[in-house]
Design a protein around this motif. Structure first.
Motif, PDB file in Angstrom:
ATOM      1  N   TYR A  70       1.206  10.545  20.597  1.00 27.87           N
ATOM      2  CA  TYR A  70       2.125   9.931  19.843  1.00 27.87           C
ATOM      3  C   TYR A  70       0.638   9.385  19.087  1.00 27.87           C
ATOM      4  N   ASP A  71       0.478   9.450  17.891  1.00 27.41           N
ATOM      5  CA  ASP A  71      -0.051   9.291  16.719  1.00 27.41           C
ATOM      6  C   ASP A  71       0.132   7.513  16.311  1.00 27.41           C
ATOM      7  N   ASP A  72       1.801   7.536  16.646  1.00 26.10           N
ATOM      8  CA  ASP A  72       2.414   5.927  16.058  1.00 26.10           C
ATOM      9  C   ASP A  72       2.310   4.647  16.838  1.00 26.10           C
ATOM     10  N   VAL A  73       1.901   5.127  18.006  1.00 31.31           N
ATOM     11  CA  VAL A  73       1.963   4.409  19.452  1.00 31.31           C
ATOM     12  C   VAL A  73      -0.260   3.954  19.320  1.00 31.31           C
ATOM     13  N   GLN A  74       0.564   2.294  19.397  1.00 30.87           N
ATOM     14  CA  GLN A  74      -1.300   2.272  18.846  1.00 30.87           C
ATOM     15  C   GLN A  74      -1.736   1.047  20.779  1.00 30.87           C
ATOM     16  N   HIS A  75      -2.085   1.200  21.212  1.00 26.91           N
ATOM     17  CA  HIS A  75      -2.966   0.376  22.596  1.00 26.91           C
ATOM     18  C   HIS A  75      -3.732  -1.104  22.046  1.00 26.91           C
ATOM     19  N   ILE A  76      -3.223  -2.402  22.134  1.00 31.31           N
ATOM     20  CA  ILE A  76      -3.542  -2.803  22.053  1.00 31.31           C
ATOM     21  C   ILE A  76      -4.486  -3.786  23.846  1.00 31.31           C
ATOM     22  N   ASP A  77      -5.762  -3.985  23.948  1.00 33.10           N
ATOM     23  CA  ASP A  77      -6.339  -4.275  25.622  1.00 33.10           C
ATOM     24  C   ASP A  77      -6.724  -5.696  25.523  1.00 33.10           C
ATOM     25  N   MET A  78      -5.355  -6.372  24.488  1.00 32.00           N
ATOM     26  CA  MET A  78      -5.645  -7.639  24.880  1.00 32.00           C
ATOM     27  C   MET A  78      -4.757  -8.488  25.505  1.00 32.00           C
ATOM     28  N   ALA A  79      -4.275 -10.133  26.364  1.00 31.31           N
ATOM     29  CA  ALA A  79      -3.461 -10.451  26.325  1.00 31.31           C
ATOM     30  C   ALA A  79      -2.274 -11.179  25.358  1.00 31.31           C
ATOM     31  N   VAL A  80      -1.221 -11.210  25.463  1.00 29.09           N
ATOM     32  CA  VAL A  80      -0.238 -12.271  24.311  1.00 29.09           C
ATOM     33  C   VAL A  80      -0.451 -13.145  24.761  1.00 29.09           C
ATOM     34  N   SER A  81      -0.801 -14.436  24.164  1.00 26.32           N
ATOM     35  CA  SER A  81      -1.029 -14.822  24.251  1.00 26.32           C
ATOM     36  C   SER A  81      -1.099 -16.497  23.553  1.00 26.32           C
ATOM     37  N   TYR A  82      -0.470 -17.824  23.559  1.00 27.72           N
ATOM     38  CA  TYR A  82      -0.620 -18.759  22.368  1.00 27.72           C
ATOM     39  C   TYR A  82      -1.630 -19.462  22.818  1.00 27.72           C
ATOM     40  N   SER A  83      -2.477 -19.085  23.325  1.00 27.94           N
ATOM     41  CA  SER A  83      -3.363 -20.263  23.838  1.00 27.94           C
ATOM     42  C   SER A  83      -4.929 -19.907  23.711  1.00 27.94           C
ATOM     43  N   PRO A  84      -5.033 -21.259  23.234  1.00 26.78           N
ATOM     44  CA  PRO A  84      -6.553 -20.895  22.351  1.00 26.78           C
ATOM     45  C   PRO A  84      -7.744 -19.967  22.340  1.00 26.78           C
ATOM     46  N   ARG A  85      -8.182 -20.269  23.536  1.00 25.14           N
ATOM     47  CA  ARG A  85      -9.012 -19.265  24.456  1.00 25.14           C
ATOM     48  C   ARG A  85      -9.077 -18.123  25.041  1.00 25.14           C
ATOM     49  N   PRO A  86     -10.097 -17.719  26.034  1.00 17.38           N
ATOM     50  CA  PRO A  86      -9.970 -16.612  26.557  1.00 17.38           C
ATOM     51  C   PRO A  86      -8.666 -16.790  28.072  1.00 17.38           C
ATOM     52  N   VAL A  87      -8.526 -15.815  28.413  1.00 13.93           N
ATOM     53  CA  VAL A  87      -7.631 -16.351  29.472  1.00 13.93           C
ATOM     54  C   VAL A  87      -8.159 -15.335  30.889  1.00 13.93           C
ATOM     55  N   ASN A  88      -8.007 -16.141  32.037  1.00 13.60           N
ATOM     56  CA  ASN A  88      -7.915 -15.440  33.267  1.00 13.60           C
ATOM     57  C   ASN A  88      -6.958 -14.236  33.732  1.00 13.60           C
ATOM     58  N   LEU A  89      -7.258 -13.398  33.942  1.00 14.90           N
ATOM     59  CA  LEU A  89      -6.203 -11.885  34.334  1.00 14.90           C
ATOM     60  C   LEU A  89      -7.261 -11.993  35.380  1.00 14.90           C
ATOM     61  N   TYR A  90      -5.448 -11.718  36.262  1.00 14.83           N
ATOM     62  CA  TYR A  90      -6.158 -11.096  37.460  1.00 14.83           C
ATOM     63  C   TYR A  90      -5.127  -9.778  37.935  1.00 14.83           C
ATOM     64  N   SER A  91      -6.045  -8.700  38.143  1.00 11.90           N
ATOM     65  CA  SER A  91      -5.536  -8.223  38.200  1.00 11.90           C
ATOM     66  C   SER A  91      -4.540  -7.412  39.607  1.00 11.90           C
ATOM     67  N   VAL A  92      -3.994  -7.373  39.858  1.00  7.50           N
ATOM     68  CA  VAL A  92      -3.640  -7.025  41.696  1.00  7.50           C
ATOM     69  C   VAL A  92      -2.959  -5.270  41.702  1.00  7.50           C
ATOM     70  N   VAL A  93      -3.150  -4.436  41.147  1.00  2.40           N
ATOM     71  CA  VAL A  93      -3.193  -3.068  41.148  1.00  2.40           C
ATOM     72  C   VAL A  93      -3.674  -2.078  43.137  1.00  2.40           C
ATOM     73  N   SER A  94      -2.752  -2.506  44.351  1.00  5.15           N
ATOM     74  CA  SER A  94      -2.897  -1.808  44.879  1.00  5.15           C
ATOM     75  C   SER A  94      -1.657  -1.045  45.788  1.00  5.15           C
ATOM     76  N   ASP A  95      -2.431  -0.537  46.524  1.00  3.54           N
ATOM     77  CA  ASP A  95      -1.144   0.504  47.897  1.00  3.54           C
ATOM     78  C   ASP A  95      -0.488  -0.222  49.061  1.00  3.54           C
ATOM     79  N   LYS A  96      -1.102  -1.517  49.058  1.00  2.71           N
ATOM     80  CA  LYS A  96      -0.703  -2.929  49.579  1.00  2.71           C
ATOM     81  C   LYS A  96       0.518  -3.539  49.290  1.00  2.71           C
ATOM     82  N   ALA A  97       0.916  -2.975  47.912  1.00 11.10           N
ATOM     83  CA  ALA A  97       2.128  -3.802  47.054  1.00 11.10           C
ATOM     84  C   ALA A  97       3.344  -3.226  47.105  1.00 11.10           C
ATOM     85  N   LEU A  98       4.396  -4.214  46.272  1.00  8.12           N
ATOM     86  CA  LEU A  98       5.312  -3.335  46.320  1.00  8.12           C
ATOM     87  C   LEU A  98       5.264  -2.601  44.974  1.00  8.12           C
TER      88      LEU A  98
END
Length: 228
Positions: free
Chosen positions: A89-117
């Motif tokens: 898709y030429d008309d789809v854009q990916h932004i690799d940021m978090a949507v937030s109204y915090s004025p600073r970088p935020v903590n992302l907790y990545s939970v990608v596991s075969d133990k999760a639902l």
């Protein structure tokens, strides 16, 4: 990383996380959890907050092939699969940021596991939270930059956005509290703290918006549609 086609919306999932990925692929594509079938026929501009591996993008593009979509997904663990699913898709854009109204970088907790639902449990928070995992899941912490809905829309030159999808594991509270409601016609997604969510609804959406609950509980599913 090996991948496997799913047969739903043309989505490709990860071979080693196939069952966990498929929980969300089925929810989005097979069960149409975001009620894409009911959106207005002229839906043209969509912001996807919590892009995961791209199932939602493909569901929307199947229904609205001319729609422009910005998908926001800060978790690097999903990037390779997301890139495959949106590549055509030429008309789809990916932004690799978090949507937030915090004025600073935020903590992302990545939970990608075969133990999760499922593989859609990564979240932004001040500290790690308990999740429903078989034997426990690793929470990989890193700082991510933030962007607001308005900055996303401005970057695309959009004065109005037809749909904002929110699947962001708790960040929906801050987004709905702070965003400029004049620019958005519809929100659809999940809440993860019912009491806080309902407070936001009462404060900001009591007038001029139709509020629907599709699933009620501590975690719920909702839509907010601006009255015309």
């Amino acid at each position: 990383m090996p991948f496997r086609t799913t047969g739903l919306c043309g989505v490709v999932a990860r071979e080693d996380l196939y069952e966990q990925d498929m929980v969300l692929v089925r929810e989005v594509c097979e069960y149409d959890g975001y009620r894409v079938r009911d959106w207005p026929d002229n839906t043209a501009r969509v912001i996807d907050v919590g892009g995961h591996i791209g199932s939602f993008v493909r569901r929307v593009k199947n229904r609205y092939p001319d729609a422009k979509i910005i998908t926001v997904e800060p978790d690097d663990a999903h990037k390779a699969c997301l890139d495959i699913n949106i590549a055509e898709y030429d008309d789809v854009q990916h932004i690799d940021m978090a949507v937030s109204y915090s004025p600073r970088p935020v903590n992302l907790y990545s939970v990608v596991s075969d133990k999760a639902l499922n593989t859609g449990l990564s979240y932004v928070a001040e500290g790690p939270v308990a999740l429903d995992c078989d034997g426990g899941c690793e929470h990989i912490e890193r700082k991510v930059e933030v962007i607001t809905l308005e900055e996303i829309a401005n970057s695309a030159g959009w004065d109005e956005v037809d749909v904002v999808k929110l699947d962001c594991e708790g960040s929906e509270i801050g987004i709905l509290t702070c965003c400029d409601l004049d620019r958005y016609k519809k929100f659809i997604g999940e809440w993860h703290d019912r009491a806080k969510f309902m407070s936001v609804i009462a404060a900001r959406f009591a007038e001029g918006w139709d509020f629907r609950i599709f699933h009620d509980g501590p975690v719920g599913f909702f839509s907010l549609t601006k009255r015309t």
